[in-house]
Write a protein that holds these residues in place. Structure first.
Motif, PDB file in Angstrom:
ATOM      1  N   ARG A   2       0.827  -1.182   0.081  1.00 26.96           N
ATOM      2  CA  ARG A   2      -0.038   0.088   0.109  1.00 26.96           C
ATOM      3  C   ARG A   2       0.612   1.268  -0.115  1.00 26.96           C
ATOM      4  NH1 ARG A   2       2.846   1.723   3.215  1.00 26.96           N
ATOM      5  NH2 ARG A   2       3.032   1.055   5.482  1.00 26.96           N
ATOM      6  N   THR A   3       0.126   2.245  -0.201  1.00 26.55           N
ATOM      7  CA  THR A   3       0.718   3.688  -0.011  1.00 26.55           C
ATOM      8  C   THR A   3       0.044   4.584   0.458  1.00 26.55           C
ATOM      9  OG1 THR A   3       1.982   5.265  -1.375  1.00 26.55           O
ATOM     10  CG2 THR A   3      -0.194   4.334  -2.166  1.00 26.55           C
ATOM     11  N   SER A   4       0.503   5.998   0.735  1.00 19.40           N
ATOM     12  CA  SER A   4      -0.259   7.050   1.265  1.00 19.40           C
ATOM     13  C   SER A   4       0.013   8.196   0.359  1.00 19.40           C
ATOM     14  CB  SER A   4       0.059   7.344   2.759  1.00 19.40           C
ATOM     15  OG  SER A   4       1.071   7.675   2.750  1.00 19.40           O
ATOM     16  N   THR A   5      -0.752   9.262   0.708  1.00 24.22           N
ATOM     17  CA  THR A   5      -0.251  10.585   0.039  1.00 24.22           C
ATOM     18  C   THR A   5       0.953  11.136   0.420  1.00 24.22           C
ATOM     19  OG1 THR A   5      -1.673  11.689   1.487  1.00 24.22           O
ATOM     20  CG2 THR A   5      -2.455  11.165  -0.728  1.00 24.22           C
ATOM     21  N   PHE A   6       1.359  10.458   1.878  1.00 32.92           N
ATOM     22  CA  PHE A   6       2.949  10.837   1.864  1.00 32.92           C
ATOM     23  C   PHE A   6       3.793   9.686   1.180  1.00 32.92           C
ATOM     24  CE2 PHE A   6       2.239  12.881   6.117  1.00 32.92           C
ATOM     25  CZ  PHE A   6       0.962  12.590   6.482  1.00 32.92           C
ATOM     26  N   GLY A  50      17.851   2.159  -1.846  1.00 30.11           N
ATOM     27  CA  GLY A  50      16.555   2.416  -2.518  1.00 30.11           C
ATOM     28  C   GLY A  50      15.507   1.546  -1.484  1.00 30.11           C
ATOM     29  N   ASP A  51      16.091   0.127  -1.315  1.00 27.07           N
ATOM     30  CA  ASP A  51      15.218  -0.614  -0.639  1.00 27.07           C
ATOM     31  C   ASP A  51      15.062   0.035   0.945  1.00 27.07           C
ATOM     32  OD1 ASP A  51      14.773  -2.470  -2.547  1.00 27.07           O
ATOM     33  OD2 ASP A  51      16.312  -3.592  -2.158  1.00 27.07           O
ATOM     34  N   ILE A  52      16.015   0.350   1.322  1.00 29.92           N
ATOM     35  CA  ILE A  52      16.051   0.738   2.690  1.00 29.92           C
ATOM     36  C   ILE A  52      14.909   1.981   2.882  1.00 29.92           C
ATOM     37  CG2 ILE A  52      17.443   2.287   4.622  1.00 29.92           C
ATOM     38  CD1 ILE A  52      19.673   0.379   3.824  1.00 29.92           C
ATOM     39  N   THR A  53      14.998   3.119   1.934  1.00 30.51           N
ATOM     40  CA  THR A  53      14.199   4.039   1.831  1.00 30.51           C
ATOM     41  C   THR A  53      12.582   3.587   1.776  1.00 30.51           C
ATOM     42  OG1 THR A  53      15.932   5.435   1.018  1.00 30.51           O
ATOM     43  CG2 THR A  53      13.613   6.293   0.824  1.00 30.51           C
ATOM     44  N   LEU A  54      12.435   2.608   1.141  1.00 31.85           N
ATOM     45  CA  LEU A  54      10.965   1.834   0.966  1.00 31.85           C
ATOM     46  C   LEU A  54      10.638   1.536   2.138  1.00 31.85           C
ATOM     47  CD1 LEU A  54       8.901   1.119  -1.005  1.00 31.85           C
ATOM     48  CD2 LEU A  54      10.055  -0.815  -1.543  1.00 31.85           C
ATOM     49  N   ILE A  55      11.515   0.892   2.993  1.00 27.69           N
ATOM     50  CA  ILE A  55      11.171   0.509   4.272  1.00 27.69           C
ATOM     51  C   ILE A  55      10.705   1.380   5.063  1.00 27.69           C
ATOM     52  CG2 ILE A  55      11.941  -0.919   6.250  1.00 27.69           C
ATOM     53  CD1 ILE A  55      13.663  -2.701   4.446  1.00 27.69           C
ATOM     54  N   SER A  71       1.954  -4.879   5.143  1.00 26.11           N
ATOM     55  CA  SER A  71       3.475  -4.404   5.086  1.00 26.11           C
ATOM     56  C   SER A  71       3.947  -5.039   3.945  1.00 26.11           C
ATOM     57  CB  SER A  71       3.773  -5.150   6.396  1.00 26.11           C
ATOM     58  OG  SER A  71       5.190  -4.796   6.613  1.00 26.11           O
ATOM     59  N   ILE A  72       5.110  -4.382   3.562  1.00 29.28           N
ATOM     60  CA  ILE A  72       5.971  -4.940   2.609  1.00 29.28           C
ATOM     61  C   ILE A  72       7.141  -5.538   3.255  1.00 29.28           C
ATOM     62  CG2 ILE A  72       5.626  -2.682   1.111  1.00 29.28           C
ATOM     63  CD1 ILE A  72       8.572  -1.813   2.041  1.00 29.28           C
ATOM     64  N   LEU A  73       7.004  -5.983   4.577  1.00 33.35           N
ATOM     65  CA  LEU A  73       8.096  -6.395   5.220  1.00 33.35           C
ATOM     66  C   LEU A  73       7.804  -7.712   5.076  1.00 33.35           C
ATOM     67  CD1 LEU A  73       8.407  -4.401   8.478  1.00 33.35           C
ATOM     68  CD2 LEU A  73      10.014  -4.262   6.423  1.00 33.35           C
ATOM     69  N   PRO A  74       8.967  -8.764   5.175  1.00 34.62           N
ATOM     70  CA  PRO A  74       8.965 -10.162   5.131  1.00 34.62           C
ATOM     71  C   PRO A  74       8.326 -10.566   6.401  1.00 34.62           C
ATOM     72  CG  PRO A  74      11.095  -9.535   5.248  1.00 34.62           C
ATOM     73  CD  PRO A  74      10.605  -8.336   4.869  1.00 34.62           C
ATOM     74  N   ASP A  75       7.870 -11.943   6.618  1.00 34.02           N
ATOM     75  CA  ASP A  75       7.313 -12.401   7.866  1.00 34.02           C
ATOM     76  C   ASP A  75       8.325 -12.355   9.028  1.00 34.02           C
ATOM     77  OD1 ASP A  75       4.650 -12.483   6.793  1.00 34.02           O
ATOM     78  OD2 ASP A  75       4.875 -14.788   6.264  1.00 34.02           O
ATOM     79  N   CYS A  76       9.464 -12.647   8.309  1.00 34.18           N
ATOM     80  CA  CYS A  76      10.780 -12.644   9.465  1.00 34.18           C
ATOM     81  C   CYS A  76      11.187 -11.524  10.094  1.00 34.18           C
ATOM     82  CB  CYS A  76      11.968 -13.630   8.816  1.00 34.18           C
ATOM     83  SG  CYS A  76      12.456 -12.872   7.256  1.00 34.18           S
ATOM     84  N   ALA A  77      10.476 -10.437   9.817  1.00 32.31           N
ATOM     85  CA  ALA A  77      10.829  -9.100  10.534  1.00 32.31           C
ATOM     86  C   ALA A  77       9.836  -8.775  11.371  1.00 32.31           C
ATOM     87  CB  ALA A  77      10.946  -7.982   9.324  1.00 32.31           C
ATOM     88  N   VAL A 200      -3.508   1.574  -2.240  1.00 32.43           N
ATOM     89  CA  VAL A 200      -2.529   0.666  -3.166  1.00 32.43           C
ATOM     90  C   VAL A 200      -1.162   1.270  -3.302  1.00 32.43           C
ATOM     91  CG1 VAL A 200      -2.685  -0.137  -5.799  1.00 32.43           C
ATOM     92  CG2 VAL A 200      -4.982   0.512  -4.444  1.00 32.43           C
ATOM     93  N   PHE A 201      -0.226   0.362  -2.983  1.00 38.47           N
ATOM     94  CA  PHE A 201       1.247   0.506  -3.077  1.00 38.47           C
ATOM     95  C   PHE A 201       1.763   0.355  -4.480  1.00 38.47           C
ATOM     96  CE2 PHE A 201       5.588  -0.285  -2.665  1.00 38.47           C
ATOM     97  CZ  PHE A 201       5.969   0.893  -2.217  1.00 38.47           C
TER      98      PHE A 201
END
Length: 282
Positions: A2-6, A50-55, A71-77, A200-201
């Motif tokens: 997902r996303t936000s207007t942020f 790039g990936d860190i900023t996305l997180i 969440s965009i995070l994997p289940d292990c996080a 929607v991300f």
């Protein structure tokens, strides 16, 4: 996802490093040219940031909307959030044994990313940051801090008011072979599509521009986005178009990421020579 207007930004960042030996300073090499290895290392650092900023943006979204998004995070996080006064802090913990991130090549993450900002999400600009605690990306140690500042505005790229994020950072990266690099710089990220569908991300599209410096292992280079970088979140590789020129002294390397195809193929042309292919993000 997902996303936000942020902002939903994936950020690239810049590099600067000093190397000292006893009482004298070893300055960056001012004579050597660029190699494909130099460009590949820079591309790897770009993928990391790039990936860190996305997180980090994902955590902002969770706080700013007050809703349980996918969440965009994997289940292990795991994520622990603490609100103290007018500040929220989320600690994203990937553990100590390795946690696979769901990006184009399945990067293995370890350690923690700490994301924090104000609870007043109406601020303009809205400023938040992230830092690290023993964090590794594919066995590359990442240290430092990064600050992001968001406004909603019109630009030549998109006249409808949309999130525009200025990214300032100061990072230090240590590769498994012992090579060390410092990156500092400013980037501008624009969410040019997808900002009107905040739940929607995957429909988000970004344009990124900027200039940054990379210094490490006795060399220094300056990178400039000559054709805006296009990121499509619906693509697993995300970066689908644009060009960066890396310059060292009188030598250049033009890195072209294509014109929109969803793949991790790119080309490099050194000193105006015939372009040859390489795979980024690995």
């Amino acid at each position: 996802m997902r996303t936000s207007t942020f902002i939903k930004s994936i950020a690239f960042i810049a590099t600067f490093s000093f190397i000292s030996c006893t009482e004298e300073v070893t300055t960056a090499d001012t004579t050597s040219g660029l190699t494909s290895d130099d460009v590949s290392v820079n591309a790897k650092m770009d993928a990391i940031t790039g990936d860190i900023t996305l997180i980090a943006e994902n955590q902002l979204d969770e706080q700013s909307t007050g809703k349980n998004h996918i969440s965009i995070l994997p289940d292990c996080a795991t994520v622990t959030t603490v609100v103290s006064g007018n500040t929220w802090t989320s600690t994203v913990d990937f553990g100590t044994t390795g946690c696979q991130f769901t990006n184009g090549h399945g990067a293995i993450l370890r350690g923690q990313i700490i994301v924090s900002g104000s609870t007043d999400f109406t601020q303009s600009p809205y400023v938040w940051n992230y830092s690290f605690n023993n964090f590794y990306y594919d066995n590359i140690l990442v240290e430092g801090t990064k600050t992001l500042s968001r406004t909603i505005q019109s630009t030549t790229a998109q006249t409808t008011p949309h999130p525009v994020v200025v990214v300032d950072l100061d990072l230090h990266l240590t590769f498994p072979n012992g090579n060390e690099y410092d990156r500092t710089g400013t980037r501008t990220w624009e969410l040019i599509s997808g900002y009107d569908t905040p739940m929607v991300f995957t429909d988000n599209v970004y344009l990124a521009t900027g200039t940054w410096t990379t210094v490490g292992e006795g060399t220094s280079s300056v990178s400039n986005v000559t054709t805006p970088l296009l990121f499509e979140i619906s693509c697993q590789y995300r970066l689908v178009a644009g060009e960066i020129r890396v310059a060292r002294n009188n030598h250049t390397a033009d890195v072209n990421y294509g014109t929109g195809a969803c793949d991790n193929n790119a080309t490099i042309s050194i000193d105006g020579g015939t372009p040859y292919a390489f795979t980024f993000g690995n």
